[in-house]
Motif scaffolding. Structure first.
Motif, PDB file in Angstrom:
ATOM      1  N   TRP A 149       0.845  -1.159   0.048  1.00  0.00           N
ATOM      2  CA  TRP A 149      -0.018  -0.015   0.206  1.00  0.00           C
ATOM      3  C   TRP A 149       0.950   1.212  -0.010  1.00  0.00           C
ATOM      4  O   TRP A 149       1.612   1.547   0.897  1.00  0.00           O
ATOM      5  CB  TRP A 149      -0.806  -0.034   1.429  1.00  0.00           C
ATOM      6  N   LYS A 150       1.166   1.844  -1.245  1.00  0.00           N
ATOM      7  CA  LYS A 150       2.137   3.232  -1.156  1.00  0.00           C
ATOM      8  C   LYS A 150       1.249   4.400  -1.490  1.00  0.00           C
ATOM      9  O   LYS A 150       0.332   4.591  -2.312  1.00  0.00           O
ATOM     10  CB  LYS A 150       2.893   2.948  -2.643  1.00  0.00           C
ATOM     11  N   PHE A 151       1.521   5.323  -0.444  1.00  0.00           N
ATOM     12  CA  PHE A 151       1.066   6.621  -0.338  1.00  0.00           C
ATOM     13  C   PHE A 151       1.785   7.421  -1.335  1.00  0.00           C
ATOM     14  O   PHE A 151       3.037   7.552  -1.771  1.00  0.00           O
ATOM     15  CB  PHE A 151       1.253   7.230   0.891  1.00  0.00           C
ATOM     16  N   THR A 152       0.874   7.857  -2.565  1.00  0.00           N
ATOM     17  CA  THR A 152       1.285   8.892  -3.403  1.00  0.00           C
ATOM     18  C   THR A 152       0.881  10.328  -2.877  1.00  0.00           C
ATOM     19  O   THR A 152       1.228  11.206  -3.536  1.00  0.00           O
ATOM     20  CB  THR A 152       0.523   8.627  -4.860  1.00  0.00           C
ATOM     21  N   SER A 153       0.111  10.450  -2.042  1.00  0.00           N
ATOM     22  CA  SER A 153      -0.095  11.854  -1.297  1.00  0.00           C
ATOM     23  C   SER A 153      -0.712  11.258   0.131  1.00  0.00           C
ATOM     24  O   SER A 153      -1.220  10.017   0.200  1.00  0.00           O
ATOM     25  CB  SER A 153      -1.108  12.479  -2.028  1.00  0.00           C
ATOM     26  N   ASN A 154      -1.265  12.130   0.941  1.00  0.00           N
ATOM     27  CA  ASN A 154      -1.879  11.900   2.281  1.00  0.00           C
ATOM     28  C   ASN A 154      -3.047  11.269   2.040  1.00  0.00           C
ATOM     29  O   ASN A 154      -3.535  10.561   2.804  1.00  0.00           O
ATOM     30  CB  ASN A 154      -1.969  13.184   3.086  1.00  0.00           C
ATOM     31  N   ASP A 155      -3.794  11.632   0.677  1.00  0.00           N
ATOM     32  CA  ASP A 155      -5.223  10.809   0.452  1.00  0.00           C
ATOM     33  C   ASP A 155      -5.386  10.085  -0.457  1.00  0.00           C
ATOM     34  O   ASP A 155      -6.360   9.868  -0.839  1.00  0.00           O
ATOM     35  CB  ASP A 155      -6.152  12.278   0.142  1.00  0.00           C
TER      36      ASP A 155
END
Length: 201
Positions: A149-155
């Motif tokens: 699960w990779k964050f590309t932004s906070n949302d």
């Protein structure tokens, strides 16, 4: 005598002075660590994302929603409960191949392995719903999902994962999980989902 007393006094002074220096050094190091942690979390350094919240995601084949409940104060681990909301004919065909017509809610956990990426595992069951009085809900397959699960932004996040499908016979002790060493009947690698945090409008 005075010489001995002087040496003793001097030794005591040096001892106490050394202890005070060590205390100050320890306090300083602790302060630096706290400041460094705060800087990482507030943006002055590598961004450390936190697990938790309400999410929706999927790809053209299906859509899911999920609630993530943090398991520690910094949001580095969480319990996850995704629910399938929609699936296309291809995914429905996969269920039908195992004699099922629905997918149970999934449950699992995730843990951050880097500032922006978590590793996770979920388990769900391909089930045959009752259609006649007296029919019972049946588990037709055990499905394990695992990946990152990779964050590309906070949302926003991107999920990369594999799906392993096991027959019910892979769970001989009845604990709901495939037995150690059990081989999946089907493996689907390289699945990619996009997900978004549900915003407060």
């Amino acid at each position: 005598m005075n010489t001995k007393f002087g040496k003793l006094a001097n030794g005591l002074v040096q001892s106490f002075t050394g202890r005070e220096a060590l205390k100050k050094l320890g306090t300083g190091i602790a302060g630096i660590a706290l400041v460094a942690g705060a800087l990482c979390l507030t943006g002055f350094g590598p961004r450390h994302y936190q697990l938790g919240g309400a999410w929706v995601g999927g790809h053209p084949g299906f859509t899911w929603s999920a609630i993530q409940a943090p398991m520690d104060p910094l949001g580095q681990t969480c319990a996850d409960r995704p629910i399938l909301k929609y699936c296309d004919a291809t995914f429905a065909g996969l269920l039908a191949a195992f004699g099922a017509d629905t997918l149970s809610d999934a449950v699992g956990e995730a843990r951050m392995i880097s500032p922006d990426t978590a590793r996770w595992t979920l388990i769900a069951y391909a089930q045959a719903t009752p259609h006649q009085p007296g029919d019972l809900l049946q588990n037709k397959a055990i499905i394990l999902f695992s990946g990152t699960w990779k964050f590309t932004s906070n949302d926003t996040v991107v999920l990369n994962y594999s799906v392993n499908v096991y027959p019910p016979s892979a769970d001989t002790d009845g604990d709901g999980y495939p037995d150690p060493g059990a081989q999946p009947a089907l493996t689907i690698p390289g699945v990619v989902d996009n997900a978004k945090r549900v915003p407060i409008l």
